[in-house]
Motif scaffolding. Structure first.
Motif, mmCIF file in Angstrom:
data_model
loop_
_atom_site.group_PDB
_atom_site.id
_atom_site.type_symbol
_atom_site.label_atom_id
_atom_site.label_comp_id
_atom_site.label_asym_id
_atom_site.label_seq_id
_atom_site.Cartn_x
_atom_site.Cartn_y
_atom_site.Cartn_z
ATOM 1 N N TRP A 45 5.228 2.854 4.867
ATOM 2 C CA TRP A 45 5.619 2.179 5.218
ATOM 3 C C TRP A 45 7.222 2.755 5.297
ATOM 4 O O TRP A 45 7.807 2.433 5.682
ATOM 5 C CB TRP A 45 5.742 0.881 4.173
ATOM 6 N N HIS A 46 7.284 3.031 3.806
ATOM 7 C CA HIS A 46 9.128 3.820 4.062
ATOM 8 C C HIS A 46 8.584 5.323 3.536
ATOM 9 O O HIS A 46 7.684 5.909 2.287
ATOM 10 C CB HIS A 46 9.967 2.325 2.953
ATOM 11 N N PRO A 47 9.762 5.919 4.085
ATOM 12 C CA PRO A 47 9.455 6.975 3.520
ATOM 13 C C PRO A 47 9.921 7.566 2.065
ATOM 14 O O PRO A 47 10.763 6.948 1.821
ATOM 15 C CB PRO A 47 10.607 7.438 4.715
ATOM 16 N N VAL A 48 9.329 8.432 1.164
ATOM 17 C CA VAL A 48 9.809 8.635 0.489
ATOM 18 C C VAL A 48 10.254 9.902 -0.003
ATOM 19 O O VAL A 48 9.246 11.385 0.535
ATOM 20 C CB VAL A 48 7.986 8.788 -0.596
ATOM 21 N N GLY A 49 11.671 10.103 -0.296
ATOM 22 C CA GLY A 49 12.274 11.265 0.464
ATOM 23 C C GLY A 49 11.592 11.834 1.814
ATOM 24 O O GLY A 49 12.350 11.450 2.836
ATOM 25 N N GLN A 50 10.998 13.269 1.826
ATOM 26 C CA GLN A 50 11.051 13.867 3.156
ATOM 27 C C GLN A 50 9.567 13.396 3.585
ATOM 28 O O GLN A 50 9.193 13.517 4.761
ATOM 29 C CB GLN A 50 11.111 14.869 2.931
ATOM 30 N N ASP A 51 9.233 13.089 2.772
ATOM 31 C CA ASP A 51 7.696 12.627 2.942
ATOM 32 C C ASP A 51 7.595 11.439 3.606
ATOM 33 O O ASP A 51 7.635 10.410 2.990
ATOM 34 C CB ASP A 51 6.509 12.525 1.512
ATOM 35 N N GLU A 52 5.866 11.560 4.610
ATOM 36 C CA GLU A 52 6.105 9.689 5.239
ATOM 37 C C GLU A 52 4.313 9.603 5.550
ATOM 38 O O GLU A 52 3.728 8.788 5.413
ATOM 39 C CB GLU A 52 6.478 10.138 7.280
ATOM 40 N N GLN A 53 3.419 10.576 4.347
ATOM 41 C CA GLN A 53 2.391 10.569 4.529
ATOM 42 C C GLN A 53 1.343 10.612 3.274
ATOM 43 O O GLN A 53 2.703 11.296 3.106
ATOM 44 C CB GLN A 53 1.769 11.996 6.043
ATOM 45 N N GLY A 54 1.087 10.157 3.215
ATOM 46 C CA GLY A 54 0.430 10.209 1.386
ATOM 47 C C GLY A 54 -0.568 10.335 1.286
ATOM 48 O O GLY A 54 -1.304 9.333 1.970
ATOM 49 N N HIS A 55 -1.585 10.386 0.623
ATOM 50 C CA HIS A 55 -2.885 10.120 0.183
ATOM 51 C C HIS A 55 -3.222 9.896 -1.515
ATOM 52 O O HIS A 55 -2.430 10.087 -2.225
ATOM 53 C CB HIS A 55 -3.630 11.367 -0.165
ATOM 54 N N PHE A 56 -3.365 8.300 -0.279
ATOM 55 C CA PHE A 56 -3.481 7.490 -1.993
ATOM 56 C C PHE A 56 -4.908 7.483 -2.659
ATOM 57 O O PHE A 56 -6.135 7.982 -2.054
ATOM 58 C CB PHE A 56 -4.565 5.866 -1.313
ATOM 59 N N THR A 57 -5.183 7.574 -3.892
ATOM 60 C CA THR A 57 -6.136 7.575 -5.241
ATOM 61 C C THR A 57 -6.360 6.558 -6.223
ATOM 62 O O THR A 57 -4.987 5.707 -6.396
ATOM 63 C CB THR A 57 -6.286 8.183 -5.609
ATOM 64 N N LEU A 58 -7.715 5.534 -6.321
ATOM 65 C CA LEU A 58 -7.417 5.089 -7.764
ATOM 66 C C LEU A 58 -8.570 5.208 -8.265
ATOM 67 O O LEU A 58 -9.671 6.139 -8.449
ATOM 68 C CB LEU A 58 -8.133 3.427 -6.518
ATOM 69 N N ILE A 59 -8.053 5.221 -9.688
ATOM 70 C CA ILE A 59 -8.932 5.156 -10.734
ATOM 71 C C ILE A 59 -9.447 3.664 -11.303
ATOM 72 O O ILE A 59 -7.972 3.862 -12.340
ATOM 73 C CB ILE A 59 -7.942 7.066 -11.243
ATOM 74 N N LYS A 60 -10.324 4.015 -11.987
ATOM 75 C CA LYS A 60 -10.883 3.009 -12.888
ATOM 76 C C LYS A 60 -11.054 3.326 -14.500
ATOM 77 O O LYS A 60 -11.891 4.805 -14.356
ATOM 78 C CB LYS A 60 -11.744 2.112 -12.684
ATOM 79 N N CYS A 61 -10.291 3.115 -15.927
ATOM 80 C CA CYS A 61 -10.581 4.271 -16.356
ATOM 81 C C CYS A 61 -9.938 2.953 -17.881
ATOM 82 O O CYS A 61 -9.508 2.118 -17.606
ATOM 83 C CB CYS A 61 -8.963 5.345 -17.124
ATOM 84 N N SER A 62 -10.027 3.256 -18.980
ATOM 85 C CA SER A 62 -10.092 2.862 -20.367
ATOM 86 C C SER A 62 -9.233 3.889 -20.984
ATOM 87 O O SER A 62 -8.981 4.903 -21.038
ATOM 88 C CB SER A 62 -11.262 1.975 -21.256
ATOM 89 N N GLY A 63 -8.391 2.754 -22.014
ATOM 90 C CA GLY A 63 -7.722 3.735 -23.196
ATOM 91 C C GLY A 63 -6.780 2.863 -23.989
ATOM 92 O O GLY A 63 -7.001 1.408 -23.803
ATOM 93 N N SER A 64 -5.836 3.433 -24.304
ATOM 94 C CA SER A 64 -4.941 2.495 -25.521
ATOM 95 C C SER A 64 -4.010 2.531 -24.750
ATOM 96 O O SER A 64 -3.304 3.195 -24.125
ATOM 97 C CB SER A 64 -4.355 3.810 -26.780
ATOM 98 N N PRO A 65 -3.572 0.483 -24.938
ATOM 99 C CA PRO A 65 -2.430 0.314 -24.491
ATOM 100 C C PRO A 65 -1.064 1.149 -25.041
ATOM 101 O O PRO A 65 -0.019 1.056 -24.278
ATOM 102 C CB PRO A 65 -2.102 -1.168 -24.618
ATOM 103 N N THR A 66 -0.586 1.532 -26.147
ATOM 104 C CA THR A 66 0.159 2.148 -26.421
ATOM 105 C C THR A 66 0.870 3.707 -25.800
ATOM 106 O O THR A 66 1.773 3.944 -26.005
ATOM 107 C CB THR A 66 0.051 2.797 -27.795
ATOM 108 N N GLU A 67 -0.358 3.799 -25.190
ATOM 109 C CA GLU A 67 -0.251 5.704 -24.340
ATOM 110 C C GLU A 67 0.060 5.481 -22.926
ATOM 111 O O GLU A 67 0.412 6.170 -21.989
ATOM 112 C CB GLU A 67 -1.516 5.923 -24.678
ATOM 113 N N VAL A 68 -0.241 4.431 -22.458
ATOM 114 C CA VAL A 68 0.285 3.729 -20.778
ATOM 115 C C VAL A 68 1.530 4.575 -20.458
ATOM 116 O O VAL A 68 1.568 5.041 -19.946
ATOM 117 C CB VAL A 68 -0.091 2.166 -20.364
#
Length: 91
Positions: A45-68
């Motif tokens: 929607w808005h360029p990030v720096g010089q980039d107008e295209q991006g590759h989207f990924t979603l990862i579902k995971c579990s872990g410790s809240p202190t490491e986030v």
């Protein structure tokens, strides 16, 4: 252990390298990956720096809240990750 959903927008070109770097980072902080989705390349929607295209990924995971915060910090240091969003999933 809590469940999280991590959405990343990756820089075009090094997608596979960056995806493996994200997985390595999650395993470094003892997160277990429960599922992955590859949403493909999209125009930003808005360029990030010089980039107008991006590759989207979603990862579902579990872990410790202190490491986030550490994971988010390391994502910011990686130049191939344009944007990231970490949310706590129900459950």
């Amino acid at each position: 252990m809590r469940n999280y959903e991590i959405t990343n927008i990756l820089r075009e070109g090094n997608v596979e390298e960056t995806k493996s770097a994200v997985k390595d980072l999650l395993s470094k902080y003892n997160f277990t990956i429960q599922g992955e989705e590859d949403w493909g390349s999209k125009r930003l929607w808005h360029p990030v720096g010089q980039d107008e295209q991006g590759h989207f990924t979603l990862i579902k995971c579990s872990g410790s809240p202190t490491e986030v915060a550490k994971i988010e910090h390391e994502f910011k240091l990686n130049v191939n990750i344009l944007k990231t969003l970490v949310i706590r999933a129900n459950g």
